[in-house]
Design a protein around this motif. Structure first.
Motif, short mmCIF file in Angstrom:
data_model
loop_
_atom_site.label_atom_id
_atom_site.label_comp_id
_atom_site.label_asym_id
_atom_site.label_seq_id
_atom_site.Cartn_x
_atom_site.Cartn_y
_atom_site.Cartn_z
N GLU A 106 0.87 -1.18 0.00
CA GLU A 106 0.00 0.00 0.00
C GLU A 106 0.90 1.22 0.00
N ARG A 107 0.59 2.17 -0.86
CA ARG A 107 1.44 3.36 -0.99
C ARG A 107 0.86 4.51 -0.17
N VAL A 108 1.76 5.17 0.58
CA VAL A 108 1.36 6.23 1.50
C VAL A 108 2.03 7.53 1.06
N PRO A 109 1.27 8.55 0.65
CA PRO A 109 1.90 9.82 0.27
C PRO A 109 2.37 10.59 1.50
N LEU A 110 3.58 11.11 1.45
CA LEU A 110 4.13 11.95 2.51
C LEU A 110 4.74 13.18 1.84
N ILE A 111 4.02 14.28 1.89
CA ILE A 111 4.45 15.49 1.20
C ILE A 111 4.96 16.49 2.23
N LEU A 112 6.22 16.90 2.07
CA LEU A 112 6.84 17.89 2.95
C LEU A 112 6.67 19.26 2.32
N SER A 113 6.14 20.20 3.09
CA SER A 113 5.88 21.52 2.52
C SER A 113 6.00 22.59 3.60
N ALA A 114 6.05 23.84 3.11
CA ALA A 114 6.00 24.98 4.02
C ALA A 114 4.54 25.36 4.23
N THR A 115 4.27 26.00 5.38
CA THR A 115 2.91 26.42 5.68
C THR A 115 2.95 27.63 6.60
N ALA A 116 1.89 28.41 6.57
CA ALA A 116 1.75 29.50 7.53
C ALA A 116 0.29 29.59 7.96
N LEU A 134 7.85 26.83 19.85
CA LEU A 134 8.67 27.94 19.40
C LEU A 134 7.84 29.17 19.09
N GLY A 135 6.51 29.01 19.10
CA GLY A 135 5.64 30.15 18.84
C GLY A 135 5.40 30.43 17.37
N TYR A 136 5.82 29.52 16.50
CA TYR A 136 5.66 29.70 15.06
C TYR A 136 5.25 28.38 14.42
N THR A 137 4.59 28.49 13.25
CA THR A 137 4.34 27.33 12.41
C THR A 137 4.85 27.65 11.01
N PHE A 138 5.85 26.89 10.55
CA PHE A 138 6.42 27.12 9.23
C PHE A 138 6.32 25.91 8.30
N TRP A 139 6.15 24.71 8.87
CA TRP A 139 6.33 23.49 8.09
C TRP A 139 5.16 22.54 8.28
N ALA A 140 5.02 21.57 7.35
CA ALA A 140 3.89 20.64 7.44
C ALA A 140 4.23 19.33 6.75
N ILE A 141 3.50 18.28 7.10
CA ILE A 141 3.52 17.00 6.39
C ILE A 141 2.10 16.76 5.88
N ASN A 142 1.99 16.48 4.60
CA ASN A 142 0.67 16.35 3.95
C ASN A 142 -0.20 17.57 4.23
N ARG A 143 0.47 18.73 4.21
CA ARG A 143 -0.17 20.05 4.33
C ARG A 143 -0.85 20.28 5.68
N VAL A 144 -0.50 19.47 6.68
CA VAL A 144 -1.01 19.67 8.04
C VAL A 144 0.17 19.84 8.97
N ALA A 145 0.16 20.93 9.74
CA ALA A 145 1.24 21.19 10.69
C ALA A 145 0.92 20.53 12.03
N TRP A 146 1.92 19.92 12.63
CA TRP A 146 1.76 19.32 13.97
C TRP A 146 1.32 20.39 14.94
#
Length: 467
Positions: A333-343, A355-367
């Motif tokens: 089974e194939r699982v997409p994992l897209i690394l991207s920037a986000t704000a 850190l008080g900021y959100t800059f990054w995401a996996i599958n367009r969702v930031a932790w």
């Protein structure tokens, strides 16, 4: 084996994670006859890191029988033999221990809220497991990581295999840098403008808490150099001057093909094992050099001592392979994992540090932070089933992506020729698309994140679930 929910863990209270519960867990994870525990603690310390000034406000691990030591001890385990560490927190803030690269039971993985409660000052917990793999690993906290790792809490962990070839000496290198001012004291650990890019590098580069340390080894001998990149940010490009070496393992696993070291790039979280052939003349020195990003910097020296042993790199034999279940690529089974920037989102406040900021995401969702109820898993994986992570880096920066609890095999890349390495941390290049195959062989919730800690703490984190 049923999993404890995060709510149940938290409802039980941190005290449940103390000594009594740890012993109970030991027997449930195959450590029926528990060995005498290693007594390990987290504490504050100080040390000379820049060669001149005493840096205050550091954090470290220490063994109970060596309380005055500064640098975290190198822990040595044996493959297939039970291990128990009775860990006590002496810091003024919560912490845990994560055993980076080791396939441990989920409740031993040290991730607050996801696998265990955090440990307050004075709390103890018994980490108990039997390592299935031999190799070079490391241990670090998974709470307030930018501060705690940035201030010193990184130690090497060696799992030995008696079947491995014998070397004339072994040298362990804890490779990292520090964010220090001209007075040798800590400065701000990160700068937001750098966090949104490649990350904030340190100002003092070194190894084993020293600047350009020198290690003695037998003249003309073969030395196993075990190196871990434990820094929060820096990516290294390493080469040797004055000696030759073979790359025999990466990230704890023997390489598919032993090659001579030319220049090798490793990111935070990765490990490198070299078979180093020492110079033939006593007193002669070889240098390990970091050539990234521009000016070369010596990170360690190796000095020949004694009469030449006259060994050759041809004497090096492969390391013993670790157990590995080959994925069935015909039924994955194939699982997409897209690394991207986000704000898009502001981070959630967390006792384990934001850190008080959100800059990054996996599958367009930031932790959304280390919280009692994190987001849903990226994917639910069935125990024993094969998967391929289609990892796509849509950013102009490299990201060392680390998976807890399991290993994967590198299958292919659009950016470079790759070896079929078995690993837990892959340095994905800008705009690279890579395929990572694995069998879901360890039940639990397993974190997947960038090991540039600023990226981890500003969104590039998630988890997968094996059921």
């Amino acid at each position: 084996m049923p999993l404890l929910s995060r709510r149940n863990l938290l409802k039980a209270g941190v005290g449940v994670g103390a000594y009594g519960a740890g012993i109970a867990l030991a027997s449930r994870f195959g450590v029926a006859s528990s060995p005498a525990p290693l007594l390990l603690e987290a504490k504050g310390t100080e040390a000379i890191l820049d060669g001149t000034h005493v840096t205050k406000g550091m954090m470290t691990y220490a063994k109970a029988d060596a309380p005055s030591a500064n640098i975290p001890p190198v822990l040595r385990l044996r493959r297939g033999e039970p291990f128990v560490a009775r860990f006590t927190n002496r810091l003024d803030e919560p912490t845990t221990v994560h055993w980076h690269g080791l396939r441990v039971p989920n409740r031993m993985d040290g991730v607050p809220f996801l696998t265990q409660p955090y440990l307050y000052k004075g709390d103890s917990f018994d980490y108990a497991f039997t390592p299935p793999d031999a190799g070079t690993f490391w241990y670090h906290p998974h709470c307030n990581t930018l501060t705690q790792i940035g201030r010193g809490m990184t130690g090497l962990l060696i799992v030995e295999d008696p079947k491995d070839p014998q070397f004339d000496a072994e040298i362990t290198i804890n490779l990292r840098d520090w964010r220090l001012g001209s007075d040798g004291q800590f400065i701000e650990q990160f700068r937001p403008r750098d966090t949104a890019k490649a990350g904030t590098n340190g100002t003092v580069r070194g190894a084993n808490w020293r600047v350009e340390p020198s290690f003695d080894a037998p003249t003309g001998g073969l030395v196993r150099v075990r190196l871990a990149a434990t820094d929060v940010t820096r990516i290294y490009a390493l080469k040797l001057d004055g000696a030759e070496a073979l790359v025999v393992a990466l990230d704890g696993h023997p390489v598919p093909k032993i090659d001579r070291l030319e220049t090798i790039t490793i990111g935070p979280g990765q490990r490198l094992d070299l078979a180093l052939r020492m110079p033939d003349s006593e007193g002669k020195t070889a240098r390990l050099i970091d050539v990234r990003p521009s000016s070369a910097k010596t990170v360690a020296n190796f000095r020949s001592v004694g009469t030449s042993l006259k060994r050759t790199l041809g004497d090096v034999t492969p390391l013993t392979p670790n157990p590995w279940q080959e994925p069935d690529l015909k039924s994955v089974e194939r699982v997409p994992l897209i690394l991207s920037a986000t704000a898009e989102n502001a981070p959630t406040q967390s006792i384990c540090g934001t850190l008080g900021y959100t800059f990054w995401a996996i599958n367009r969702v930031a932790w959304d932070g280390d919280t009692p109820d994190p987001m849903a898993p990226l994917v639910e994986m069935k125990l024993g089933k094969s998967y391929v992570f289609n990892l796509e880096n849509n950013t102009p920066h490299a990201h060392p992506i680390h998976l807890h609890g399991m290993n994967f095999k590198v299958i292919s890349s659009n950016a470079r020729a790759v070896q079929p390495l078995i690993t837990d941390t892959y340095l994905v290049l800008p705009d690279e698309k890579v395929q990572l195959a694995l069998v879901a062989d360890n039940v639990g919730d397993w974190v997947l994140h960038c090991h540039i800690i600023e990226h981890q703490k500003t969104g590039m984190t998630s988890f997968v679930r094996v059921i």
